[in-house]
Scaffold this active site. Structure first.
Site, PDB file in Angstrom:
ATOM      1  N   TYR A  72       0.837  -1.220   0.000  1.00 35.01           N
ATOM      2  CA  TYR A  72       0.000   0.000   0.000  1.00 35.01           C
ATOM      3  C   TYR A  72       0.863   1.258   0.000  1.00 35.01           C
ATOM      4  O   TYR A  72       0.588   2.218  -0.701  1.00 35.01           O
ATOM      5  CB  TYR A  72      -0.920  -0.006   1.225  1.00 35.01           C
ATOM      6  CG  TYR A  72      -2.036   1.020   1.136  1.00 35.01           C
ATOM      7  CD1 TYR A  72      -3.290   0.649   0.633  1.00 35.01           C
ATOM      8  CD2 TYR A  72      -1.848   2.334   1.528  1.00 35.01           C
ATOM      9  CE1 TYR A  72      -4.319   1.575   0.522  1.00 35.01           C
ATOM     10  CE2 TYR A  72      -2.862   3.269   1.431  1.00 35.01           C
ATOM     11  CZ  TYR A  72      -4.097   2.890   0.931  1.00 35.01           C
ATOM     12  OH  TYR A  72      -5.110   3.817   0.825  1.00 35.01           O
ATOM     13  N   PHE A 124      -7.759  19.955 -24.801  1.00 29.26           N
ATOM     14  CA  PHE A 124      -8.417  18.678 -25.096  1.00 29.26           C
ATOM     15  C   PHE A 124      -9.802  18.649 -24.428  1.00 29.26           C
ATOM     16  O   PHE A 124     -10.055  19.372 -23.473  1.00 29.26           O
ATOM     17  CB  PHE A 124      -7.539  17.513 -24.597  1.00 29.26           C
ATOM     18  CG  PHE A 124      -8.147  16.184 -24.922  1.00 29.26           C
ATOM     19  CD1 PHE A 124      -8.328  15.804 -26.245  1.00 29.26           C
ATOM     20  CD2 PHE A 124      -8.570  15.324 -23.927  1.00 29.26           C
ATOM     21  CE1 PHE A 124      -8.922  14.587 -26.556  1.00 29.26           C
ATOM     22  CE2 PHE A 124      -9.162  14.107 -24.235  1.00 29.26           C
ATOM     23  CZ  PHE A 124      -9.329  13.740 -25.546  1.00 29.26           C
ATOM     24  N   ASP A 125     -10.692  17.782 -24.924  1.00 27.38           N
ATOM     25  CA  ASP A 125     -12.088  17.818 -24.452  1.00 27.38           C
ATOM     26  C   ASP A 125     -12.253  17.551 -22.955  1.00 27.38           C
ATOM     27  O   ASP A 125     -13.053  18.203 -22.293  1.00 27.38           O
ATOM     28  CB  ASP A 125     -12.997  16.900 -25.293  1.00 27.38           C
ATOM     29  CG  ASP A 125     -12.585  15.443 -25.254  1.00 27.38           C
ATOM     30  OD1 ASP A 125     -11.435  15.168 -24.901  1.00 27.38           O
ATOM     31  OD2 ASP A 125     -13.411  14.584 -25.590  1.00 27.38           O
ATOM     32  N   ASP A 215       0.083  19.686 -20.786  1.00 30.30           N
ATOM     33  CA  ASP A 215      -0.747  18.495 -20.921  1.00 30.30           C
ATOM     34  C   ASP A 215       0.053  17.589 -21.854  1.00 30.30           C
ATOM     35  O   ASP A 215       0.149  17.839 -23.049  1.00 30.30           O
ATOM     36  CB  ASP A 215      -2.106  18.909 -21.522  1.00 30.30           C
ATOM     37  CG  ASP A 215      -3.012  17.721 -21.784  1.00 30.30           C
ATOM     38  OD1 ASP A 215      -2.543  16.580 -21.645  1.00 30.30           O
ATOM     39  OD2 ASP A 215      -4.184  17.937 -22.140  1.00 30.30           O
ATOM     40  N   ALA A 217       0.328  14.176 -22.748  1.00 32.02           N
ATOM     41  CA  ALA A 217       0.001  12.816 -23.199  1.00 32.02           C
ATOM     42  C   ALA A 217       0.948  12.337 -24.309  1.00 32.02           C
ATOM     43  O   ALA A 217       1.379  11.188 -24.312  1.00 32.02           O
ATOM     44  CB  ALA A 217      -1.447  12.769 -23.678  1.00 32.02           C
ATOM     45  N   LYS A 258      -0.917   7.016 -23.615  1.00 35.57           N
ATOM     46  CA  LYS A 258      -0.397   7.355 -24.940  1.00 35.57           C
ATOM     47  C   LYS A 258       1.113   7.066 -24.979  1.00 35.57           C
ATOM     48  O   LYS A 258       1.496   5.933 -25.195  1.00 35.57           O
ATOM     49  CB  LYS A 258      -0.685   8.831 -25.270  1.00 35.57           C
ATOM     50  CG  LYS A 258      -2.140   9.097 -25.642  1.00 35.57           C
ATOM     51  CD  LYS A 258      -3.010   9.332 -24.458  1.00 35.57           C
ATOM     52  CE  LYS A 258      -4.347   9.929 -24.806  1.00 35.57           C
ATOM     53  NZ  LYS A 258      -5.239   9.943 -23.632  1.00 35.57           N
ATOM     54  N   HIS A 450     -20.390  13.439 -26.539  1.00 38.87           N
ATOM     55  CA  HIS A 450     -20.078  12.536 -27.655  1.00 38.87           C
ATOM     56  C   HIS A 450     -19.978  11.071 -27.242  1.00 38.87           C
ATOM     57  O   HIS A 450     -20.192  10.188 -28.034  1.00 38.87           O
ATOM     58  CB  HIS A 450     -18.783  12.977 -28.351  1.00 38.87           C
ATOM     59  CG  HIS A 450     -17.608  13.080 -27.424  1.00 38.87           C
ATOM     60  ND1 HIS A 450     -17.480  14.091 -26.501  1.00 38.87           N
ATOM     61  CD2 HIS A 450     -16.516  12.288 -27.271  1.00 38.87           C
ATOM     62  CE1 HIS A 450     -16.349  13.919 -25.829  1.00 38.87           C
ATOM     63  NE2 HIS A 450     -15.758  12.840 -26.273  1.00 38.87           N
TER      64      HIS A 450
HETATM   65  N1  F0G Z   1      -5.028  15.289 -22.674  1.00 40.47           N
HETATM   66  C1  F0G Z   1      -4.923  14.952 -23.962  1.00 40.47           C
HETATM   67  C2  F0G Z   1      -4.129  15.804 -24.892  1.00 40.47           C
HETATM   68  C3  F0G Z   1      -5.561  13.795 -24.424  1.00 40.47           C
HETATM   69  O1  F0G Z   1      -5.460  13.470 -25.709  1.00 40.47           O
HETATM   70  C4  F0G Z   1      -6.293  12.992 -23.507  1.00 40.47           C
HETATM   71  C5  F0G Z   1      -7.000  11.806 -23.950  1.00 40.47           C
HETATM   72  C6  F0G Z   1      -6.361  13.397 -22.167  1.00 40.47           C
HETATM   73  C7  F0G Z   1      -5.711  14.567 -21.780  1.00 40.47           C
HETATM   74  C8  F0G Z   1      -7.136  12.627 -21.150  1.00 40.47           C
HETATM   75  O2  F0G Z   1      -6.477  11.454 -20.820  1.00 40.47           O
HETATM   76  O3  F0G Z   1      -8.028   9.619 -21.528  1.00 40.47           O
HETATM   77  O4  F0G Z   1      -6.144   9.214 -19.935  1.00 40.47           O
HETATM   78  O5  F0G Z   1      -8.129  10.490 -19.224  1.00 40.47           O
HETATM   79  N2  F0G Z   1      -7.165  11.514 -25.152  1.00 40.47           N
HETATM   80  C9  F0G Z   1      -7.782  10.329 -25.701  1.00 40.47           C
HETATM   81  C10 F0G Z   1      -7.961  10.504 -27.184  1.00 40.47           C
HETATM   82  C11 F0G Z   1      -8.986   9.837 -24.996  1.00 40.47           C
HETATM   83  O6  F0G Z   1      -8.636   9.647 -27.786  1.00 40.47           O
HETATM   84  O7  F0G Z   1      -7.433  11.443 -27.766  1.00 40.47           O
HETATM   85  P1  F0G Z   1      -7.241  10.136 -20.356  1.00 40.47           P
END
Ligand code: F0G
Length: 460
Positions: A72, A124-125, A215, A217, A258, A450
């Site tokens: 843990y 990002f969304d 950010d 990824a 990613k 979406h």
């Molecule tokens: N930031 C970016 C630039 C992303 O592309 C994503 C996720 C996230 C944050 C969120 O990360 O999914 O681990 O919670 N992108 C995926 C996509 C879902 O299909 O582009 P997560």
């Protein structure tokens, strides 16, 4: 003869995928209410929905899974992850989270309050979702070149420094808790940000006393593009470039699904100890104790190993080379795309593909549905559906760019699959004039609609 390009790995384990008939796909698409997220994976032949968590782990990553320490607190897996993060990114403090949006949730709970403004490059969304959920506003400062898909600009993820300075100058400092730079910028087409721009953003931010978070990824893919495209970086290693990139940030959020090539995982990196300590409280509340934060020990081990592999030049050349291979085929067919090709995906310019459809009829989603019906290839819409409604007016937001994204999972498909995808899209392109009706929304959620939306075909 010049030796041709070949993958820097070979296959040890395979997974069967199933082809289907057009008749079957039509039935499934109707049952899925024209929402590709509702399809079952065995109804899909080639899955380009996302490159997130869909990569193939290496033999070394699987070996690391067996060495996971599930204690843990004080687990060796935590130390392994900490060491990899510190050596690769330079951040001395970190919090593990179960994925990228969880990292956003923890960081934003620490920093963002109602009424705040968060400038960045095409957030990002989920990032935007977490900002708007807190009744704050994401301000897009991406350079204009990003919105002209025909322009071949090397760094379409860059921030327009004048737009950014306008926001910083014209608002009280207390209202701007952070600037977010997304590397690579997913929403603008997997486009990189230059070191020059990162440095300039960092200098501006320092002038106004505001922290910058990346950010991150797809940070390694961003570094690869810097090496190839930015003057003075051709001879530097990917890891040197990565360290330099992060030297211009106060912290990072990471979706490890990613560029760390794991199926699940994330983290937040910090330079500042006191911010790390503040965020730790939210991490414990939402994710788990700070030494595992929603991840099991074995997953932390695989993530640490994945960070090393994901920042290897040969791997990145193979990965980004495959995306470009698909892009070149589509370009040769005359299909309108975002140029240059993105790192993780090819973004098809749906507005130029189907110019006859009005924007209200969800152009990029219509194209994604057609591609699925044609060949069982599942793409994703990065357009009107994803843009959600304006939280204030409740009206649909129509983004400048309407993309059907073909995201390529890491180390999963062969170039024969790329040929298949290109042929399927070519066939849709050949019959594009016959696509005269799009889609409309029947049911939707108030945020991130979406994922769960129900659609139907527009009738006469
Ligand atoms: N930031 C970016 C630039 C992303 O592309 C994503 C996720 C996230 C944050 C969120 O990360 O999914 O681990 O919670 N992108 C995926 C996509 C879902 O299909 O582009 P997560």
């Amino acid at each position: 003869m010049k030796l041709p390009f070949a993958e820097s790995y070979k296959t040890k384990m395979v997974e069967s995928i199933r082809r289907s008939t057009r008749k079957e796909r039509e039935k499934w698409m109707g049952e899925a209410r024209y929402n590709l997220f509702n399809l079952k994976s065995d109804q899909v032949f080639i899955d380009l929905l996302t490159d997130s968590g869909t990569g193939a782990m290496s033999d070394r990553q699987w070996s690391e899974m067996m060495l996971g320490d599930e204690s843990y607190a004080g687990a060796s897996s935590y130390s392994k992850m900490k060491n990899a993060i510190e050596e690769i990114t330079g951040f001395p403090y970190f919090l593990p989270t179960h994925q990228g949006r969880a990292a956003e949730n923890v960081l934003f709970s620490t920093l963002i309050k109602e009424g705040d403004l968060i400038p960045g490059n095409s957030h990002f969304d989920t990032t935007k979702g977490h900002i708007e959920f807190r009744k704050a506003t994401a301000i897009d400062c991406t350079i204009d070149a990003a919105f002209d898909t025909t322009l071949d600009h090397p760094f379409k993820g860059d921030i327009n420094l004048d737009k950014l300075e306008d926001v910083l100058k014209n608002n009280p400092k207390e209202k701007i808790p952070l600037i977010i730079v997304t590397v690579t910028c997913n929403s603008s087409g997997g486009q990189p940000v230059s070191i020059k721009n990162m440095k300039a953003v960092s200098q501006l931010a320092k002038k106004y006393g505001i922290p910058v978070f990346f950010d991150s990824a797809r940070f390694a893919e961003n570094a690869y593009f810097i090496k190839l495209r930015e003057e003075g970086y051709g001879k530097k290693s990917i890891r040197e470039i990565v360290l330099e990139m992060f030297s211009f940030a106060d912290g990072m959020t990471m979706s490890s699904k990613k560029d760390a090539i794991v199926n699940m995982g994330g983290f937040i990196g910090f330079k500042d100890k006191s911010l790390f300590e503040k965020a730790s409280m939210f991490n414990i509340l939402f994710e788990g104790y700070i030494s595992y934060g929603g991840m099991s020990g074995r997953d932390m081990n695989a993530l640490a190993q994945g960070l090393w592999e994901g920042t290897d030049f040969d791997y990145l050349e193979t990965r980004i080379g495959q995306v470009a291979y698909l892009g070149q085929k589509l370009k040769d067919y005359g299909i309108p795309l975002q140029y240059p090709f993105g790192g993780h995906a090819i973004f098809v310019d749906a507005k130029r593909f189907l110019p006859q459809l009005p924007k209200e009829q969800l152009v990029a989603q219509t194209l994604a549905v057609e591609l699925y019906l044609e060949g069982g290839v599942r793409a994703v819409e990065i357009g009107t559906l994803l843009a959600d409604r304006d939280p204030e007016t409740g009206k649909n937001r129509y983004p400048e760019l309407e993309f059907t994204r073909l995201a390529i999972p890491r180390r999963v498909y062969s170039n024969n699959h790329m040929d298949f995808i290109a042929a399927a899209l070519f066939n849709v392109f050949e019959r594009r004039d016959q696509i005269t009706k799009g889609l409309k929304i029947v049911k939707e959620a108030p945020i991130l609609r979406h994922f769960t939306v129900s659609l139907e075909r527009v009738q006469d």
